[in-house]
Design an enzyme around this catalytic site. Structure first.
Site, PDB file in Angstrom:
ATOM      1  N   CYS A 191       0.866  -1.276   0.091  1.00 31.87           N
ATOM      2  CA  CYS A 191       0.144   0.174  -0.316  1.00 31.87           C
ATOM      3  C   CYS A 191       0.965   1.067  -0.017  1.00 31.87           C
ATOM      4  O   CYS A 191       1.631   1.565   1.079  1.00 31.87           O
ATOM      5  CB  CYS A 191      -0.925  -0.064   1.059  1.00 31.87           C
ATOM      6  SG  CYS A 191      -2.064   1.519   1.333  1.00 31.87           S
ATOM      7  N   LYS A 224       2.093  -9.435  -0.689  1.00 31.87           N
ATOM      8  CA  LYS A 224       1.863  -8.634  -1.750  1.00 31.87           C
ATOM      9  C   LYS A 224       2.918  -7.302  -1.861  1.00 31.87           C
ATOM     10  O   LYS A 224       2.782  -6.587  -0.823  1.00 31.87           O
ATOM     11  CB  LYS A 224       0.622  -8.203  -1.826  1.00 31.87           C
ATOM     12  CG  LYS A 224       0.144  -7.674  -3.258  1.00 31.87           C
ATOM     13  CD  LYS A 224      -1.361  -7.427  -3.485  1.00 31.87           C
ATOM     14  CE  LYS A 224      -1.772  -6.610  -4.964  1.00 31.87           C
ATOM     15  NZ  LYS A 224      -1.376  -5.529  -5.056  1.00 31.87           N
ATOM     16  N   ALA A 284      -7.700  -5.074 -10.290  1.00 29.02           N
ATOM     17  CA  ALA A 284      -8.147  -4.452  -9.347  1.00 29.02           C
ATOM     18  C   ALA A 284      -9.126  -3.468 -10.178  1.00 29.02           C
ATOM     19  O   ALA A 284     -10.473  -3.637 -10.150  1.00 29.02           O
ATOM     20  CB  ALA A 284      -7.207  -3.603  -8.332  1.00 29.02           C
ATOM     21  N   GLU A 285      -8.744  -2.248 -10.613  1.00 31.45           N
ATOM     22  CA  GLU A 285      -9.632  -1.275 -11.199  1.00 31.45           C
ATOM     23  C   GLU A 285     -10.281  -1.798 -11.972  1.00 31.45           C
ATOM     24  O   GLU A 285     -11.344  -1.116 -12.132  1.00 31.45           O
ATOM     25  CB  GLU A 285      -8.453   0.080 -11.530  1.00 31.45           C
ATOM     26  CG  GLU A 285      -7.577   0.840 -10.453  1.00 31.45           C
ATOM     27  CD  GLU A 285      -8.827   1.563  -9.621  1.00 31.45           C
ATOM     28  OE1 GLU A 285     -10.062   2.036 -10.027  1.00 31.45           O
ATOM     29  OE2 GLU A 285      -8.819   1.886  -8.088  1.00 31.45           O
TER      30      GLU A 285
END
Length: 397
Positions: A164, A203, A288-289
């Site tokens: 992140c 990740k 994801a997006e």
């Protein structure tokens, strides 16, 4: 020990009472939610990498990591972790349309382990929701283990968020900002690998220097990481629309490691999936997006934006985002989540529709308290206004 009932009725006032500081979007959309008992944890007599003769090392550990991945069917099409967006109803919708595994949203390990209300709202699952990665952010090994033990009976991997890049992660000392604290990262992975009955995955993002990335990935593997997902951008490359993911670096990581590796970045349609698998050699891809706008991505559907990329054989798939919104809402009625998640998904899936009729979007935004009746009615109004934004599919030879 057992999870107990998939849904457990709680006192409605826990989620529907309002106060001056109460945000209706944080309410659960129904009065039944899934509940997890923090005392219901797996038997910890042996860790995932444990054996009758002690802790597995070297080749035996790698073999066990691969055996687990193969047991899950070696899923290649995976829903990436998305804060407030990869919750159970959305995961199930993506699974219906081709996703073979999924991550939960990132969960804060300390808050999750301390707060039952947060646990019941932020982590729900069901028997169809597998294979499943449960992702935590953390900066304390003991706190991470406490949270991980709550979910390990209900998932296939406990994942550590090391990627992140947002400011909140910097303030909280987690995610990609642990790239500056590698001994702490190593201790987080080792703590889970030595104590959980399910494998630990991680990740990450790339370092600006490739060799640093390879050293980082190898350290994680040596510490007990059984699967690594690599987002092909650096910590500073936050905008995926401005910066293409670096597949060459992901390939280098795949070639350097012996455990399964997944790629994240640049997946807009199934042609990208095929190309990514070919160019990187990874064992699966995350999206994801693109999934937020088009949850049917992995079934071969694409939005009009990517029709020109498809060459010949592109046709109307007889499915549109309004159909997907209705399916999603029905799943939310069955598996309740906070209204803020529903609001965000509706905005994403109907974004193009709202651009055609911005007054409908304004009506939607004006709703401080949402209801399923309003949302189903809004979809009907858009259809009555003649909006048509089909999803397209590419014929295969």
């Amino acid at each position: 020990m057992a999870f107990g009932p998939v849904t457990q009725t709680l006192d409605p006032c826990q989620h529907t009472s309002e106060s001056p500081n109460d945000n209706p979007d944080d309410h659960i959309c129904s009065e039944t939610i899934s509940a997890i008992d923090p005392e219901s944890v797996a038997n910890h007599e042996s860790s995932f990498f444990g054996s009758p003769n002690g802790y597995l090392t070297g080749d035996a550990r790698i073999e066990k990591a691969w055996a687990h991945w193969k047991k899950l069917g070696e899923p290649k099409l995976i829903v990436a972790p998305m804060v407030d967006n990869s919750e159970l109803p959305f995961r199930l919708l993506c699974r219906k349309y081709g996703a073979e595994a999924a991550y939960t949203p990132m969960l804060h390990s300390r808050i999750f382990s301390e707060n039952e209300k947060i646990r019941s709202q932020e982590f729900t699952t069901c028997k169809e929701d597998r294979p499943l990665f449960v992702q935590f952010c953390a900066n304390d090994p003991d706190t991470l283990l406490e949270a991980a033990r709550i979910v390990e009976p209900y998932c296939d991997y406990v994942d550590i968020n090391l990627g992140c890049p947002q400011r909140i992660a910097k303030r909280g000392n987690y995610g990609a900002f642990l790239m500056d604290k590698l001994p702490l990262v190593k201790s987080l992975v080792e703590k889970l690998a030595l104590n959980l009955t399910v494998p630990v995955s991680c990740k990450i993002r790339l370092f600006p220097n490739l060799q640093d990335t390879l050293n980082y990935a190898k350290m994680l593997e040596d510490a007990g990481c059984a699967l690594l997902a690599v987002h092909g951008r650096t910590r500073d490359e936050k905008d995926g629309k401005k910066t293409r993911a670096n597949w060459e670096s992901i390939r280098a990581v795949k070639n350097a490691l012996r455990i399964p590796v997944l790629a994240n970045g640049n997946i807009r349609h199934m042609d990208d999936v095929k190309l990514c698998l070919e160019e990187t050699g990874v064992d699966g891809v995350l999206s994801a997006e693109t999934l937020l706008e088009n949850p049917a991505l992995f079934a071969g559907f694409r939005t009009v934006d990517w029709v020109s990329d498809g060459g010949d054989g592109i046709r109307d798939g007889k499915l549109d985002q309004a159909d997907l919104v209705v399916e999603y809402l029905k799943l939310c009625e069955k598996y309740p989540v906070p209204w803020r998640m529903i609001r965000a998904h509706v905005h994403k899936m109907l974004g193009e529709w709202f651009r055609v009729h911005p007054h409908v979007r304004a009506e939607f935004n004006a709703q401080t308290i949402l209801s399923f009746e309003f949302l189903y009615g809004m979809v009907d109004r858009l259809r009555d206004l003649g909006v048509s934004r089909p999803l397209y599919i590419k014929d295969t030879v």
